[in-house]
Design an enzyme around this catalytic site. Structure first.
Site, PDB file in Angstrom:
ATOM      1  N   GLU A  97      -9.512  -3.733  -9.360  1.00  0.00           N
ATOM      2  CA  GLU A  97      -8.202  -4.144  -9.870  1.00  0.00           C
ATOM      3  C   GLU A  97      -7.415  -4.898  -8.812  1.00  0.00           C
ATOM      4  O   GLU A  97      -7.535  -4.630  -7.626  1.00  0.00           O
ATOM      5  CB  GLU A  97      -7.392  -2.909 -10.279  1.00  0.00           C
ATOM      6  CG  GLU A  97      -7.970  -2.216 -11.500  1.00  0.00           C
ATOM      7  CD  GLU A  97      -7.140  -1.027 -11.963  1.00  0.00           C
ATOM      8  OE1 GLU A  97      -6.964  -0.895 -13.180  1.00  0.00           O
ATOM      9  OE2 GLU A  97      -6.678  -0.230 -11.130  1.00  0.00           O
ATOM     10  N   CYS A 110      -1.407  -8.028  -4.652  1.00  0.00           N
ATOM     11  CA  CYS A 110      -2.005  -6.888  -3.973  1.00  0.00           C
ATOM     12  C   CYS A 110      -3.490  -6.844  -4.336  1.00  0.00           C
ATOM     13  O   CYS A 110      -3.845  -6.722  -5.507  1.00  0.00           O
ATOM     14  CB  CYS A 110      -1.284  -5.621  -4.444  1.00  0.00           C
ATOM     15  SG  CYS A 110      -2.009  -4.127  -3.775  1.00  0.00           S
ATOM     16  N   CYS A 117     -13.003   4.656  -2.845  1.00  0.00           N
ATOM     17  CA  CYS A 117     -12.535   4.866  -1.466  1.00  0.00           C
ATOM     18  C   CYS A 117     -13.150   6.153  -0.934  1.00  0.00           C
ATOM     19  O   CYS A 117     -13.446   7.066  -1.689  1.00  0.00           O
ATOM     20  CB  CYS A 117     -11.012   4.983  -1.465  1.00  0.00           C
ATOM     21  SG  CYS A 117     -10.270   4.943   0.182  1.00  0.00           S
ATOM     22  N   CYS A 121      -7.209  10.682   0.145  1.00  0.00           N
ATOM     23  CA  CYS A 121      -5.818  11.087   0.359  1.00  0.00           C
ATOM     24  C   CYS A 121      -5.358  11.798  -0.917  1.00  0.00           C
ATOM     25  O   CYS A 121      -5.591  11.316  -2.018  1.00  0.00           O
ATOM     26  CB  CYS A 121      -4.935   9.870   0.636  1.00  0.00           C
ATOM     27  SG  CYS A 121      -5.456   8.931   2.074  1.00  0.00           S
ATOM     28  N   CYS A 124      -3.328  10.031  -3.731  1.00  0.00           N
ATOM     29  CA  CYS A 124      -3.742   8.683  -4.154  1.00  0.00           C
ATOM     30  C   CYS A 124      -4.788   8.758  -5.259  1.00  0.00           C
ATOM     31  O   CYS A 124      -5.794   9.454  -5.135  1.00  0.00           O
ATOM     32  CB  CYS A 124      -4.294   7.923  -2.952  1.00  0.00           C
ATOM     33  SG  CYS A 124      -4.852   6.266  -3.359  1.00  0.00           S
ATOM     34  N   GLU A 170     -10.119   1.162   1.760  1.00  0.00           N
ATOM     35  CA  GLU A 170      -9.623   1.142   3.130  1.00  0.00           C
ATOM     36  C   GLU A 170     -10.147  -0.127   3.818  1.00  0.00           C
ATOM     37  O   GLU A 170     -11.335  -0.212   4.140  1.00  0.00           O
ATOM     38  CB  GLU A 170     -10.098   2.405   3.866  1.00  0.00           C
ATOM     39  CG  GLU A 170      -9.879   2.389   5.362  1.00  0.00           C
ATOM     40  CD  GLU A 170      -8.463   1.986   5.800  1.00  0.00           C
ATOM     41  OE1 GLU A 170      -7.483   2.527   5.254  1.00  0.00           O
ATOM     42  OE2 GLU A 170      -8.350   1.108   6.676  1.00  0.00           O
ATOM     43  N   SER A 201      -3.142  -3.177   5.161  1.00  0.00           N
ATOM     44  CA  SER A 201      -2.642  -1.804   5.190  1.00  0.00           C
ATOM     45  C   SER A 201      -3.784  -0.841   5.469  1.00  0.00           C
ATOM     46  O   SER A 201      -4.822  -0.889   4.812  1.00  0.00           O
ATOM     47  CB  SER A 201      -2.020  -1.490   3.827  1.00  0.00           C
ATOM     48  OG  SER A 201      -1.540  -0.171   3.809  1.00  0.00           O
ATOM     49  N   SER A 223      -0.319   3.543   6.939  1.00  0.00           N
ATOM     50  CA  SER A 223       0.048   4.599   6.003  1.00  0.00           C
ATOM     51  C   SER A 223       0.176   5.896   6.780  1.00  0.00           C
ATOM     52  O   SER A 223      -0.784   6.646   6.912  1.00  0.00           O
ATOM     53  CB  SER A 223      -1.033   4.734   4.921  1.00  0.00           C
ATOM     54  OG  SER A 223      -1.046   3.566   4.148  1.00  0.00           O
ATOM     55  N   LEU A 224       1.359   6.145   7.293  1.00  0.00           N
ATOM     56  CA  LEU A 224       1.559   7.323   8.129  1.00  0.00           C
ATOM     57  C   LEU A 224       1.797   8.564   7.261  1.00  0.00           C
ATOM     58  O   LEU A 224       1.088   9.562   7.367  1.00  0.00           O
ATOM     59  CB  LEU A 224       2.731   7.080   9.091  1.00  0.00           C
ATOM     60  CG  LEU A 224       2.959   8.167  10.129  1.00  0.00           C
ATOM     61  CD1 LEU A 224       1.805   8.250  11.117  1.00  0.00           C
ATOM     62  CD2 LEU A 224       4.278   7.944  10.879  1.00  0.00           C
ATOM     63  N   HIS A 225       2.815   8.488   6.435  1.00  0.00           N
ATOM     64  CA  HIS A 225       3.096   9.492   5.401  1.00  0.00           C
ATOM     65  C   HIS A 225       3.478  10.885   5.883  1.00  0.00           C
ATOM     66  O   HIS A 225       3.831  11.737   5.065  1.00  0.00           O
ATOM     67  CB  HIS A 225       1.937   9.626   4.404  1.00  0.00           C
ATOM     68  CG  HIS A 225       1.577   8.358   3.700  1.00  0.00           C
ATOM     69  ND1 HIS A 225       2.515   7.468   3.233  1.00  0.00           N
ATOM     70  CD2 HIS A 225       0.378   7.826   3.365  1.00  0.00           C
ATOM     71  CE1 HIS A 225       1.900   6.444   2.656  1.00  0.00           C
ATOM     72  NE2 HIS A 225       0.612   6.631   2.731  1.00  0.00           N
ATOM     73  N   ASN A 299       4.180   7.693  -6.841  1.00  0.00           N
ATOM     74  CA  ASN A 299       3.819   7.346  -8.225  1.00  0.00           C
ATOM     75  C   ASN A 299       2.817   8.355  -8.754  1.00  0.00           C
ATOM     76  O   ASN A 299       1.697   8.417  -8.265  1.00  0.00           O
ATOM     77  CB  ASN A 299       3.191   5.955  -8.264  1.00  0.00           C
ATOM     78  CG  ASN A 299       4.143   4.900  -7.757  1.00  0.00           C
ATOM     79  OD1 ASN A 299       5.264   4.780  -8.241  1.00  0.00           O
ATOM     80  ND2 ASN A 299       3.727   4.154  -6.752  1.00  0.00           N
ATOM     81  N   CYS A 342       1.578   1.481  -6.275  1.00  0.00           N
ATOM     82  CA  CYS A 342       0.844   1.975  -5.104  1.00  0.00           C
ATOM     83  C   CYS A 342       0.091   3.243  -5.437  1.00  0.00           C
ATOM     84  O   CYS A 342       0.663   4.197  -5.946  1.00  0.00           O
ATOM     85  CB  CYS A 342       1.801   2.358  -3.982  1.00  0.00           C
ATOM     86  SG  CYS A 342       2.635   1.021  -3.235  1.00  0.00           S
TER      87      CYS A 342
HETATM   88  N1  SAH Z   1      -6.269   2.423   2.396  1.00  0.00           N
HETATM   89  C1  SAH Z   1      -5.116   1.622   2.681  1.00  0.00           C
HETATM   90  C2  SAH Z   1      -4.607   0.772   1.518  1.00  0.00           C
HETATM   91  C3  SAH Z   1      -4.508   1.406   0.151  1.00  0.00           C
HETATM   92  S1  SAH Z   1      -3.109   2.153  -0.565  1.00  0.00           S
HETATM   93  C4  SAH Z   1      -4.012   2.503   3.195  1.00  0.00           C
HETATM   94  O1  SAH Z   1      -4.144   3.700   3.136  1.00  0.00           O
HETATM   95  O2  SAH Z   1      -3.036   1.986   3.707  1.00  0.00           O
HETATM   96  C5  SAH Z   1      -1.646   1.355  -0.336  1.00  0.00           C
HETATM   97  C6  SAH Z   1      -0.482   2.297  -0.065  1.00  0.00           C
HETATM   98  O3  SAH Z   1      -0.126   3.116  -1.205  1.00  0.00           O
HETATM   99  C7  SAH Z   1      -0.815   3.285   1.026  1.00  0.00           C
HETATM  100  O4  SAH Z   1       0.262   3.423   1.889  1.00  0.00           O
HETATM  101  C8  SAH Z   1      -1.036   4.554   0.236  1.00  0.00           C
HETATM  102  O5  SAH Z   1      -0.960   5.672   1.035  1.00  0.00           O
HETATM  103  C9  SAH Z   1       0.041   4.455  -0.805  1.00  0.00           C
HETATM  104  N2  SAH Z   1      -0.146   5.380  -1.927  1.00  0.00           N
HETATM  105  C10 SAH Z   1      -1.276   6.004  -2.314  1.00  0.00           C
HETATM  106  N3  SAH Z   1      -1.069   6.764  -3.393  1.00  0.00           N
HETATM  107  C11 SAH Z   1       0.231   6.647  -3.712  1.00  0.00           C
HETATM  108  C12 SAH Z   1       1.031   7.174  -4.758  1.00  0.00           C
HETATM  109  N4  SAH Z   1       0.520   7.954  -5.677  1.00  0.00           N
HETATM  110  N5  SAH Z   1       2.329   6.824  -4.794  1.00  0.00           N
HETATM  111  C13 SAH Z   1       2.845   5.975  -3.872  1.00  0.00           C
HETATM  112  N6  SAH Z   1       2.129   5.428  -2.877  1.00  0.00           N
HETATM  113  C14 SAH Z   1       0.830   5.761  -2.784  1.00  0.00           C
END
Ligand code: SAH
Length: 354
Positions: A97, A110, A117, A121, A124, A170, A201, A223-225, A299, A342
Site C-alpha cells: 500500500e 507515503c 514487517c 511494534c 502497529c 522498516e 523513518s 520512531s522513538l515512542h 490510530n 500511520c
Molecule cells: N518502520 C518505520 C516506518 C513505518 S511506520 C518506523 O518505525 O519508523 C511510520 C510511523 O507510524 C512510525 O513512527 C510508527 O511507529 C507509527 N505508527 C505505527 N503504528 C501506529 C498507530 N497505530 N498509530 C499511529 N502511529 C503509528
C-alpha cells in the site's frame, strides 16, 4: 535476450545495458540514456514509441528488449479528508500500500519499503503481518510512478511535493534498495526530489544510521515512542537489540553530518507513555542532539489493545516540551476512515512457505 523492465535499472546500469546489449555507440550512450530517463521520470511517458528523437532502429530494439510495465492498482480508497490509499499488486502477486496525503500548501506521498514487517511494534497494524519480502528499488519507485500517473503529476511544479518512507516495513532492514530508490528519487534529471523533500523513518536500527548519514542524506525520522528503555521495550521489541543510549549516539552523528534536526516520532498511548513524567524524560533525551518531536495521535485498528491519549493530555504533553524550549507538534491523523493513517497499513499477502 530476455526483456528487461526499465524500472530495474539505475542510471548507471541503464547506460551499460544500452551500450553492451543494445550496442549504442559509446559516445552516444550518455545522451540516449538521459533521453529515456527524462522521458520516463520527468515527463511520465510510459511508451517507447514516444521517444521520437530516437532513430527508428533503436526504438524498435528498445521496444523488443525494454518494458515500461508497472504494477497495477487493485484498489483505490479515498478518505473524506482527501487522503488516497492505493493497494498495488506487484508482478509477483504480493500486495503493498501507499498513501497520498494532500495538505494546503503541499502533498506528501507515503511509500512502503517492505511487504509486512519483522519488528512487531505492539501498536502497529503492519506489525501483525509477518515479513513477506523486501521490496526491490523498482517496486519502491513504482509506488511513486503509479501515484504520479494517477494524479497526472508531471508538471514542473509538483503536486506531490514530499516523499516519506513511512509506509509498511522498516527501511533500514532493506537498506540497499532504499538507498538506490532514494538515489533515483533525488536524480535531478529524473524525479528531482531534493534531500529535504524526502524523509526516511526508522524504528531505530542504530547500526544503519551512520551509513545513512553518509549515503542517503535525507531527513531522518526516528520512531522513538518512549523515553525509557523499560517502556520502549514493552511496546517495541526492537529496543532489546538497540537501546535508547545507542540511538542517541547515532542520532548525534546523523545530525552532525546532515545538519538538520531529526524528527522524533512519538505515538501517544493512553496510560503507557503519555504522562508528564514521560515528557520530562523525553526532554532530557532531546538535549543530546538537534531534534523536534512529532506527537502522533494513535490510530486504532481491529484487535489492538491500546487507546489513544485524550486530546487534552496530548496538549499538556506538547506544552511541557515547548516550555523546555523544543519544538513539539501534534500530528493530525489523516485517512483514518480508510485505514490509511500511520501504522494502519496491512495487506493480505502472506509468506509462502518454501
Ligand atoms: N518502520 C518505520 C516506518 C513505518 S511506520 C518506523 O518505525 O519508523 C511510520 C510511523 O507510524 C512510525 O513512527 C510508527 O511507529 C507509527 N505508527 C505505527 N503504528 C501506529 C498507530 N497505530 N498509530 C499511529 N502511529 C503509528
Amino acid at each position: 535476450m530476455e526483456i528487461k523492465n526499465f524500472f530495474e535499472f539505475n542510471f548507471k546500469s541503464l547506460k551499460l545495458f544500452l551500450h553492451k546489449d543494445l550496442e549504442v555507440e559509446e559516445k552516444k550512450v550518455s545522451m540516449r540514456s538521459k533521453q529515456i530517463w527524462q522521458s520516463v521520470y520527468k515527463k511520465g511517458s510510459f511508451e517507447i514509441s514516444n521517444l521520437t528523437t530516437f532513430p527508428l532502429e533503436l526504438r524498435s530494439k528498445l521496444n523488443s528488449f525494454i518494458s515500461l510495465k508497472k504494477p497495477k492498482i487493485l484498489k483505490t480508497q479515498t478518505s473524506t479528508d482527501g487522503t488516497i490509499k492505493w493497494l498495488i499488486k506487484l508482478f509477483d502477486s504480493n500486495e503493498v500500500e501507499c498513501v497520498y496525503i494532500p495538505e494546503k500548501t503541499r502533498a506528501t506521498l507515503c511509500i512502503s519499503s517492505q511487504v509486512g514487517c519483522t519488528l512487531n511494534c505492539r501498536f502497529c497494524h503492519t506489525g501483525t503481518q509477518r515479513l513477506v519480502k523486501n521490496l526491490s528499488f523498482a517496486e519502491i519507485i513504482n509506488q511513486v510512478m503509479i501515484a504520479k500517473e494517477q494524479l497526472n503529476d508531471w508538471n514542473e511544479k509538483k503536486n506531490i511535493t514530499n516523499i516519506v518512507l513511512m509506509g509498511m516495513g522498516e527501511p533500514f532492514y532493506n537498506y540497499e534498495n532504499v538507498k538506490t530508490a532514494v538515489e533515483i528519487l533525488r536524480d535531478k534529471e529524473g524525479l528531482n526530489y531534493g534531500p529535504k523533500k524526502i524523509t526516511v523513518s526508522t524504528a531505530g536500527i542504530a547500526n544503519r544510521i551512520p551509513d545513512a548519514a553518509k549515503e542517503i542524506g535525507t531527513y531522518l525520522a526516528l520512531s522513538l515512542h518512549a523515553p525509557t528503555d523499560e517502556i520502549r521495550e514493552m511496546i517495541m521489541p526492537i529496543n532489546k537489540k538497540f537501546r535508547i543510549k545507542e540511538l542517541i549516539e547515532h542520532c548525534k552523528y546523523y545530525s552532525s553530518v546532515v545538519k538538520e534536526k531529526i524528527t522524533l516520532e512519538y505515538v501517544m498511548l493512553r496510560g503507557i507513555n503519555d504522562s508528564i513524567e514521560c515528557a520530562k524524560q523525553l526532554i532530557k533525551i532531546m538535549a543530546h542532539f538537534p531534534c523536534k518531536v512529532n506527537l502522533i495521535e494513535f490510530n486504532p485498528w481491529p484487535g489492538v489493545q491500546y487507546l489513544p491519549t485524550q486530546r487534552e493530555d496530548m496538549e499538556k504533553f506538547a506544552k511541557a516540551i515547548q516550555e523546555a524550549g523544543y519544538v513539539a507538534t501534534i500530528r493530525r491523523s489523516r485517512g483514518q476512515d480508510i485505514l490509511g493513517a500511520c501504522g494502519q497499513l496491512r495487506t493480505e499477502s502472506l509468506k509462502i512457505k518454501q
